[in-house]
Scaffold this motif. Structure first.
Motif, PDB file in Angstrom:
ATOM      1  N   LEU A  32      72.682  62.253  29.205  1.00  0.00           N
ATOM      2  CA  LEU A  32      72.429  63.452  28.404  1.00  0.00           C
ATOM      3  C   LEU A  32      71.128  64.151  28.789  1.00  0.00           C
ATOM      4  CD1 LEU A  32      73.501  62.208  24.852  1.00  0.00           C
ATOM      5  CD2 LEU A  32      74.896  63.217  26.666  1.00  0.00           C
ATOM      6  N   LEU A  33      70.195  63.389  29.337  1.00  0.00           N
ATOM      7  CA  LEU A  33      68.902  63.955  29.741  1.00  0.00           C
ATOM      8  C   LEU A  33      68.391  63.162  30.934  1.00  0.00           C
ATOM      9  CD1 LEU A  33      66.476  65.886  29.047  1.00  0.00           C
ATOM     10  CD2 LEU A  33      65.538  63.975  27.733  1.00  0.00           C
ATOM     11  N   ASP A  34      67.916  63.874  31.962  1.00  0.00           N
ATOM     12  CA  ASP A  34      67.402  63.194  33.152  1.00  0.00           C
ATOM     13  C   ASP A  34      66.177  63.934  33.673  1.00  0.00           C
ATOM     14  OD1 ASP A  34      67.053  61.518  35.296  1.00  0.00           O
ATOM     15  OD2 ASP A  34      68.570  62.482  36.538  1.00  0.00           O
ATOM     16  N   GLU A  35      65.043  63.689  33.033  1.00  0.00           N
ATOM     17  CA  GLU A  35      63.793  64.294  33.471  1.00  0.00           C
ATOM     18  C   GLU A  35      63.242  63.611  34.717  1.00  0.00           C
ATOM     19  OE1 GLU A  35      62.184  65.713  29.046  1.00  0.00           O
ATOM     20  OE2 GLU A  35      61.328  63.933  30.008  1.00  0.00           O
ATOM     21  N   ASN A  36      63.768  62.422  35.056  1.00  0.00           N
ATOM     22  CA  ASN A  36      63.327  61.726  36.265  1.00  0.00           C
ATOM     23  C   ASN A  36      64.014  62.245  37.519  1.00  0.00           C
ATOM     24  OD1 ASN A  36      61.470  59.522  35.292  1.00  0.00           O
ATOM     25  ND2 ASN A  36      63.259  59.070  34.030  1.00  0.00           N
ATOM     26  N   GLN A  37      65.023  63.106  37.340  1.00  0.00           N
ATOM     27  CA  GLN A  37      65.752  63.714  38.464  1.00  0.00           C
ATOM     28  C   GLN A  37      66.264  62.641  39.424  1.00  0.00           C
ATOM     29  OE1 GLN A  37      63.143  66.649  40.208  1.00  0.00           O
ATOM     30  NE2 GLN A  37      63.134  67.919  38.373  1.00  0.00           N
ATOM     31  N   MET A  38      66.922  61.660  38.870  1.00  0.00           N
ATOM     32  CA  MET A  38      67.459  60.568  39.668  1.00  0.00           C
ATOM     33  C   MET A  38      68.756  61.009  40.342  1.00  0.00           C
ATOM     34  SD  MET A  38      66.888  57.583  36.818  1.00  0.00           S
ATOM     35  CE  MET A  38      67.558  56.270  37.816  1.00  0.00           C
ATOM     36  N   PRO A  39      68.950  60.673  41.625  1.00  0.00           N
ATOM     37  CA  PRO A  39      70.225  60.947  42.277  1.00  0.00           C
ATOM     38  C   PRO A  39      71.362  60.226  41.561  1.00  0.00           C
ATOM     39  CG  PRO A  39      68.558  60.358  43.891  1.00  0.00           C
ATOM     40  CD  PRO A  39      67.973  60.075  42.546  1.00  0.00           C
ATOM     41  N   VAL A  40      72.567  60.755  41.704  1.00  0.00           N
ATOM     42  CA  VAL A  40      73.713  60.200  40.987  1.00  0.00           C
ATOM     43  C   VAL A  40      73.914  58.734  41.326  1.00  0.00           C
ATOM     44  CG1 VAL A  40      76.202  60.385  40.640  1.00  0.00           C
ATOM     45  CG2 VAL A  40      74.823  62.455  40.886  1.00  0.00           C
ATOM     46  N   ASP A  41      73.882  58.393  42.613  1.00  0.00           N
ATOM     47  CA  ASP A  41      74.137  57.003  42.964  1.00  0.00           C
ATOM     48  C   ASP A  41      72.976  56.096  42.573  1.00  0.00           C
ATOM     49  OD1 ASP A  41      72.502  58.112  44.892  1.00  0.00           O
ATOM     50  OD2 ASP A  41      73.291  56.896  46.522  1.00  0.00           O
ATOM     51  N   MET A  42      71.779  56.653  42.368  1.00  0.00           N
ATOM     52  CA  MET A  42      70.661  55.851  41.878  1.00  0.00           C
ATOM     53  C   MET A  42      70.908  55.445  40.432  1.00  0.00           C
ATOM     54  SD  MET A  42      67.771  54.506  42.674  1.00  0.00           S
ATOM     55  CE  MET A  42      67.999  53.142  41.577  1.00  0.00           C
ATOM     56  N   VAL A  43      71.434  56.345  39.624  1.00  0.00           N
ATOM     57  CA  VAL A  43      71.737  56.028  38.231  1.00  0.00           C
ATOM     58  C   VAL A  43      72.800  54.927  38.163  1.00  0.00           C
ATOM     59  CG1 VAL A  43      72.607  56.928  36.039  1.00  0.00           C
ATOM     60  CG2 VAL A  43      71.139  58.349  37.459  1.00  0.00           C
ATOM     61  N   THR A  44      73.841  55.061  38.972  1.00  0.00           N
ATOM     62  CA  THR A  44      74.919  54.071  38.944  1.00  0.00           C
ATOM     63  C   THR A  44      74.429  52.718  39.457  1.00  0.00           C
ATOM     64  OG1 THR A  44      75.706  54.804  41.125  1.00  0.00           O
ATOM     65  CG2 THR A  44      76.688  55.839  39.192  1.00  0.00           C
ATOM     66  N   LYS A  45      73.606  52.712  40.504  1.00  0.00           N
ATOM     67  CA  LYS A  45      73.099  51.443  41.043  1.00  0.00           C
ATOM     68  C   LYS A  45      72.141  50.767  40.066  1.00  0.00           C
ATOM     69  CE  LYS A  45      73.571  52.558  45.971  1.00  0.00           C
ATOM     70  NZ  LYS A  45      72.849  52.817  47.238  1.00  0.00           N
ATOM     71  N   LEU A  46      71.295  51.558  39.412  1.00  0.00           N
ATOM     72  CA  LEU A  46      70.389  50.988  38.415  1.00  0.00           C
ATOM     73  C   LEU A  46      71.179  50.395  37.257  1.00  0.00           C
ATOM     74  CD1 LEU A  46      67.588  50.536  37.155  1.00  0.00           C
ATOM     75  CD2 LEU A  46      67.732  52.864  36.230  1.00  0.00           C
ATOM     76  N   THR A  47      72.174  51.131  36.785  1.00  0.00           N
ATOM     77  CA  THR A  47      72.992  50.646  35.678  1.00  0.00           C
ATOM     78  C   THR A  47      73.725  49.371  36.066  1.00  0.00           C
ATOM     79  OG1 THR A  47      73.303  52.933  34.901  1.00  0.00           O
ATOM     80  CG2 THR A  47      74.841  51.277  34.084  1.00  0.00           C
ATOM     81  N   TYR A  48      74.286  49.363  37.271  1.00  0.00           N
ATOM     82  CA  TYR A  48      74.999  48.169  37.741  1.00  0.00           C
ATOM     83  C   TYR A  48      74.036  46.995  37.915  1.00  0.00           C
ATOM     84  CZ  TYR A  48      78.116  45.286  40.621  1.00  0.00           C
ATOM     85  OH  TYR A  48      78.887  44.261  41.118  1.00  0.00           O
ATOM     86  N   GLY A  49      72.852  47.271  38.416  1.00  0.00           N
ATOM     87  CA  GLY A  49      71.871  46.200  38.581  1.00  0.00           C
ATOM     88  C   GLY A  49      71.467  45.579  37.253  1.00  0.00           C
ATOM     89  N   LEU A  50      71.325  46.401  36.214  1.00  0.00           N
ATOM     90  CA  LEU A  50      70.939  45.887  34.901  1.00  0.00           C
ATOM     91  C   LEU A  50      72.039  45.045  34.270  1.00  0.00           C
ATOM     92  CD1 LEU A  50      69.109  49.011  33.437  1.00  0.00           C
ATOM     93  CD2 LEU A  50      68.075  46.826  34.072  1.00  0.00           C
ATOM     94  N   CYS A  51      73.261  45.181  34.758  1.00  0.00           N
ATOM     95  CA  CYS A  51      74.360  44.340  34.264  1.00  0.00           C
ATOM     96  C   CYS A  51      74.262  42.910  34.798  1.00  0.00           C
ATOM     97  CB  CYS A  51      75.710  44.942  34.660  1.00  0.00           C
ATOM     98  SG  CYS A  51      76.077  46.534  33.886  1.00  0.00           S
ATOM     99  N   HIS A  52      73.341  42.657  35.742  1.00  0.00           N
ATOM    100  CA  HIS A  52      73.202  41.334  36.348  1.00  0.00           C
ATOM    101  C   HIS A  52      72.043  40.527  35.767  1.00  0.00           C
ATOM    102  CE1 HIS A  52      75.790  43.231  39.359  1.00  0.00           C
ATOM    103  NE2 HIS A  52      76.040  42.032  39.833  1.00  0.00           N
ATOM    104  N   VAL A  53      71.276  41.085  34.838  1.00  0.00           N
ATOM    105  CA  VAL A  53      70.103  40.372  34.331  1.00  0.00           C
ATOM    106  C   VAL A  53      70.321  39.860  32.910  1.00  0.00           C
ATOM    107  CG1 VAL A  53      68.531  41.652  35.810  1.00  0.00           C
ATOM    108  CG2 VAL A  53      69.004  42.517  33.521  1.00  0.00           C
ATOM    109  N   TYR A  54      71.566  39.822  32.464  1.00  0.00           N
ATOM    110  CA  TYR A  54      71.882  39.319  31.134  1.00  0.00           C
ATOM    111  C   TYR A  54      71.686  37.807  31.111  1.00  0.00           C
ATOM    112  CZ  TYR A  54      74.628  38.682  26.837  1.00  0.00           C
ATOM    113  OH  TYR A  54      75.050  38.370  25.566  1.00  0.00           O
ATOM    114  N   ALA A  55      70.804  37.329  30.225  1.00  0.00           N
ATOM    115  CA  ALA A  55      70.359  35.937  30.277  1.00  0.00           C
ATOM    116  C   ALA A  55      71.410  34.939  29.822  1.00  0.00           C
ATOM    117  CB  ALA A  55      69.099  35.770  29.428  1.00  0.00           C
ATOM    118  N   ARG A  56      72.431  35.382  29.122  1.00  0.00           N
ATOM    119  CA  ARG A  56      73.447  34.446  28.643  1.00  0.00           C
ATOM    120  C   ARG A  56      74.479  34.089  29.709  1.00  0.00           C
ATOM    121  NH1 ARG A  56      75.911  35.869  22.686  1.00  0.00           N
ATOM    122  NH2 ARG A  56      74.131  35.285  21.399  1.00  0.00           N
TER     123      ARG A  56
END
Length: 294
Positions: free
Chosen positions: A199-223
Motif C-alpha cells: 500500500l505504501l513504498d517510500e523505500n522505492q524497492m524493486p518488485v523482485d526485492m519485495v518478493t525476495k525479502l518477503t520470501y526470505g522472512l518466511c524462512h526465519v520462523y523459529a518454530r
C-alpha cells in the motif's frame, strides 16, 4: 532489468539497518460479549531480522459492539519497539518494513492512513527530524485463489507449485502493487498462497526485492525448520494476539460481569479498566522482551 534494479538497490541500501515489523488485531468471537480486542505489534531487534520483541494492547468495543480494524495504540507501541531496537542494535532503524495482518480489502486505506501516521509520530517523538521511509505491506490468506503447475513434473512431491513461486501478472490488479507468493512446500492437499498488497513504498524497492525479502522472512520462523506460508513477523504478531487472548480468558475478566464492566459510558473509565487488565495479563518482567509467545 529487474535483476539490475535489485543489484543497484542492494548496493545503495544493503548496509542500511532496517526495522522489520509485523502487526495483527484479533477480535473476540461472536457471543463473547464486550470482551476487548487484542492487538500486537512485533519488531526485529537484530540486524538479521531473526529475533523479535512485542508490544500488546487491548481495545474496547464501542456502544454498538463493533471492533475497530485499526490498532489504536500504534504510536505508543511502535515507540517502545524502536527504543528496544536502539538499545539492542545501538543504531536507529534507517527504514521500516511493516507487514500488517488481520484486515480486509475494504479497510486497507483507512487502516494504512491511520497507522502510517502513528508510526511517523512515534519516530518524530524520539528525535526531531527522524522520519525513516516506510514500506507498508498487507498479508492476506483469506481468499480462494489456488496455483497449479501446467506440467506435473514441475511440481513438488505433493503436486503443488514449488516453494518460492511468485505470481504478479494476470490475476492481480492492473493498477495496484500486489502479488501472490507460495512460500511453503505442501505436505498434503493444495497449497493456499498468501496474497500481498504493497500500500505504501517510500523505500522505492524493486518488485523482485519485495518478493525476495518477503520470501526470505518466511524462512526465519523459529518454530519450524522449513519455510512457512507468511513472513515470520506476521506469524509472530498472530501468536502474540493468541497468547494475549489466552491470558485474558484466564484472568478475572473472563466472566459475563467482568467483560461487561470493561466498557463504560465514560471513555476515561474504560481506558482505566483496560490499563488494569493489561497489568493482569502482561508477561513477567524477565520474559516480556523475549519471544515468549512461541
Amino acid at each position: 532489468p529487474l535483476k539490475n534494479a535489485t543489484k543497484q538497490w542492494y548496493q545503495r541500501r544493503v548496509a542500511i539497518t532496517a526495522g522489520i515489523f509485523g502487526a495483527d488485531n484479533a477480535h473476540p468471537a461472536q457471543g463473547e460479549g464486550n470482551k476487548p480486542s487484542v492487538a500486537a505489534v512485533v519488531a526485529s531487534v537484530d540486524k538479521f531480522a531473526c529475533r523479535y520483541t512485542t508490544q500488546t494492547s487491548l481495545q474496547a468495543t464501542d456502544g454498538k459492539k463493533t471492533h475497530s480494524p485499526i490498532i489504536e495504540q500504534m504510536q505508543e507501541m511502535v515507540k517502545k519497539l524502536l527504543i528496544k531496537f536502539y538499545q539492542t542494535v545501538k543504531v536507529k532503524p534507517q527504514r521500516i518494513i511493516f507487514y500488517r495482518d488481520g484486515i480486509s480489502e475494504g479497510q486497507f486505506y483507512h487502516v494504512m492512513m491511520y497507522e502510517v501516521d502513528a508510526i511517523r509520530k512515534a519516530c518524530a517523538s524520539l528525535e526531531q527530524g527522524y522520519q525513516p521511509p516506510i514500506t507498508f505491506i498487507v498479508a492476506q490468506k483469506r481468499h480462494h485463489t489456488r496455483l497449479f503447475v501446467q506440467n506435473p513434473r514441475d511440481g513438488d512431491r505433493s503436486g503443488n507449485v514449488p516453494a518460492g513461486t511468485v505470481v504478479d501478472t494476470g490475476i492481480v490488479s492492473p493498477v495496484e502493487f500486489d502479488f501472490y507468493l507460495n512460500s511453503h512446500q505442501g505436505i498434503q492437499g493444495t497449497n493456499k498462497p498468501a496474497k500481498y498488497h504493497v500500500l505504501l513504498d517510500e523505500n522505492q524497492m524493486p518488485v523482485d526485492m519485495v518478493t525476495k525479502l518477503t520470501y526470505g522472512l518466511c524462512h526465519v520462523y523459529a518454530r519450524c525448520t522449513r519455510s512457512v506460508s507468511v513472513p515470520a513477523p506476521t506469524y509472530y504478531a498472530r501468536l502474540a494476539t493468541d497468547r494475549g487472548r489466552t491470558h485474558l480468558n484466564s484472568s478475572k475478566w473472563d466472566s459475563s460481569d467482568g467483560a461487561s464492566s470493561i466498557v463504560s459510558s465514560d471513555r476515561e473509565e474504560t481506558q482505566r479498566n483496560l490499563a488494569e487488565i493489561i497489568k493482569d495479563i502482561s508477561p513477567h518482567e524477565a520474559t516480556k522482551n523475549k519471544m515468549y509467545w512461541i
